[in-house]
Write a protein that holds these residues in place. Sequence first.
Motif, PDB file in Angstrom:
ATOM      1  N   THR A 119      74.497  54.875  59.575  1.00 39.18           N
ATOM      2  CA  THR A 119      75.501  55.205  58.416  1.00 39.18           C
ATOM      3  C   THR A 119      75.444  55.901  57.769  1.00 39.18           C
ATOM      4  O   THR A 119      76.716  56.934  57.466  1.00 39.18           O
ATOM      5  CB  THR A 119      76.724  54.527  58.209  1.00 39.18           C
ATOM      6  OG1 THR A 119      76.696  52.905  59.615  1.00 39.18           O
ATOM      7  CG2 THR A 119      77.952  53.686  57.841  1.00 39.18           C
ATOM      8  N   ASN A 159      77.236  59.420  57.936  1.00 42.75           N
ATOM      9  CA  ASN A 159      78.964  60.124  57.271  1.00 42.75           C
ATOM     10  C   ASN A 159      78.372  61.310  56.711  1.00 42.75           C
ATOM     11  O   ASN A 159      78.885  62.039  55.961  1.00 42.75           O
ATOM     12  CB  ASN A 159      78.673  58.648  56.049  1.00 42.75           C
ATOM     13  CG  ASN A 159      79.136  57.945  56.027  1.00 42.75           C
ATOM     14  OD1 ASN A 159      80.417  57.190  57.753  1.00 42.75           O
ATOM     15  ND2 ASN A 159      79.259  56.744  55.710  1.00 42.75           N
ATOM     16  N   SER A 202      78.640  63.834  59.452  1.00 45.98           N
ATOM     17  CA  SER A 202      80.299  64.275  59.145  1.00 45.98           C
ATOM     18  C   SER A 202      80.876  64.909  58.245  1.00 45.98           C
ATOM     19  O   SER A 202      81.752  64.875  58.523  1.00 45.98           O
ATOM     20  CB  SER A 202      80.535  63.434  59.982  1.00 45.98           C
ATOM     21  OG  SER A 202      81.426  62.192  59.255  1.00 45.98           O
ATOM     22  N   ALA A 229      82.008  63.037  55.628  1.00 46.31           N
ATOM     23  CA  ALA A 229      82.793  62.232  55.634  1.00 46.31           C
ATOM     24  C   ALA A 229      82.979  61.922  54.333  1.00 46.31           C
ATOM     25  O   ALA A 229      81.637  62.338  53.703  1.00 46.31           O
ATOM     26  CB  ALA A 229      82.249  60.777  56.677  1.00 46.31           C
ATOM     27  N   GLU A 231      83.511  59.209  52.524  1.00 46.57           N
ATOM     28  CA  GLU A 231      82.691  58.234  51.332  1.00 46.57           C
ATOM     29  C   GLU A 231      81.053  58.086  51.931  1.00 46.57           C
ATOM     30  O   GLU A 231      80.109  57.360  53.242  1.00 46.57           O
ATOM     31  CB  GLU A 231      83.503  56.662  52.170  1.00 46.57           C
ATOM     32  CG  GLU A 231      82.935  55.970  53.602  1.00 46.57           C
ATOM     33  CD  GLU A 231      83.085  56.485  55.190  1.00 46.57           C
ATOM     34  OE1 GLU A 231      83.125  56.368  55.784  1.00 46.57           O
ATOM     35  OE2 GLU A 231      85.148  57.789  54.909  1.00 46.57           O
ATOM     36  N   ILE A 232      79.988  58.615  52.109  1.00 45.24           N
ATOM     37  CA  ILE A 232      78.754  58.764  51.682  1.00 45.24           C
ATOM     38  C   ILE A 232      78.105  57.535  51.499  1.00 45.24           C
ATOM     39  O   ILE A 232      77.323  57.439  51.814  1.00 45.24           O
ATOM     40  CB  ILE A 232      77.309  59.161  51.331  1.00 45.24           C
ATOM     41  CG1 ILE A 232      78.297  61.205  51.073  1.00 45.24           C
ATOM     42  CG2 ILE A 232      76.833  60.083  50.766  1.00 45.24           C
ATOM     43  CD1 ILE A 232      78.581  61.197  52.786  1.00 45.24           C
ATOM     44  N   THR A 256      77.324  47.603  59.728  1.00 50.02           N
ATOM     45  CA  THR A 256      78.371  48.197  61.226  1.00 50.02           C
ATOM     46  C   THR A 256      78.327  47.479  61.786  1.00 50.02           C
ATOM     47  O   THR A 256      77.624  46.535  62.522  1.00 50.02           O
ATOM     48  CB  THR A 256      78.365  49.401  61.980  1.00 50.02           C
ATOM     49  OG1 THR A 256      77.238  50.737  60.418  1.00 50.02           O
ATOM     50  CG2 THR A 256      78.528  50.374  62.808  1.00 50.02           C
ATOM     51  N   ILE A 285      82.653  59.171  64.989  1.00 52.31           N
ATOM     52  CA  ILE A 285      83.606  59.620  63.678  1.00 52.31           C
ATOM     53  C   ILE A 285      83.761  61.669  64.639  1.00 52.31           C
ATOM     54  O   ILE A 285      82.176  61.372  64.988  1.00 52.31           O
ATOM     55  CB  ILE A 285      82.217  60.246  62.900  1.00 52.31           C
ATOM     56  CG1 ILE A 285      81.423  58.788  62.196  1.00 52.31           C
ATOM     57  CG2 ILE A 285      82.717  60.874  61.848  1.00 52.31           C
ATOM     58  CD1 ILE A 285      80.637  58.419  61.261  1.00 52.31           C
ATOM     59  N   ASP A 322      77.836  55.853  65.873  1.00 49.95           N
ATOM     60  CA  ASP A 322      77.101  55.058  64.901  1.00 49.95           C
ATOM     61  C   ASP A 322      77.594  53.504  65.390  1.00 49.95           C
ATOM     62  O   ASP A 322      78.433  53.004  65.268  1.00 49.95           O
ATOM     63  CB  ASP A 322      78.003  54.952  63.536  1.00 49.95           C
ATOM     64  CG  ASP A 322      77.340  54.342  62.334  1.00 49.95           C
ATOM     65  OD1 ASP A 322      75.993  53.678  63.097  1.00 49.95           O
ATOM     66  OD2 ASP A 322      77.789  54.111  61.617  1.00 49.95           O
TER      67      ASP A 322
END
Length: 186
Positions: free
Chosen positions: A18, A22, A25, A27, A29-30, A38, A44, A66
């Motif tokens: 995850t 992150n 992508s 994202a 929220e690293i 998960t 994603i 993921d």
Amino acid sequence: MHSKVKIVIVGPPECGKTMLANFLSEAAEIGSGEYRPTKGCRIIEFEIPNVSVKGMTTKAEVELWDVSGDRSYENCWPAIQKGLNGVIFVYNPGRDEHAQALDSLHSHFAEQQGVRETQCIVFCHHKPGTRGKGAKLGSAFNPIPKIDTHIEEDGGGVRRDFSNFIGSVLSHMSAVAERQENFILQ
């Protein structure tokens, strides 16, 4: 040229899938450092603006799945595997049990799905503050590229390796489509 690709990221629990997903992508929220497993699968979607495919530059639309490392979600795998184009195997090289778990995941996500080595990559994920010696992977991983990922030390290199992997997967997809077209024309 504009291409869409479905990639699954698999590995044992707590190997950093995850965190990598992150990061790749971009994202928001690293992560806080607190482990939150998960549940089943998380998808994603993002774009990579400049991917090299057969000497041409294209934009790639990536669906990154993921997948939970918890084997209790194994009954979801057939749905997750449907239409996959590539597999990222992730493990912590300091933990021997992680390397062993990858053998089973390789069987399910690569061998049984007919996914070739050019459609796979192994990220030897070093979580921040950890070092591993490199647990020995099974022979099925010999032809698959292995990348050490140190996000905090070389995040740009990790993204470049990921982009190159996406280019390899798209090249494979293009070659398959060409063969199918040539077969139809004959």
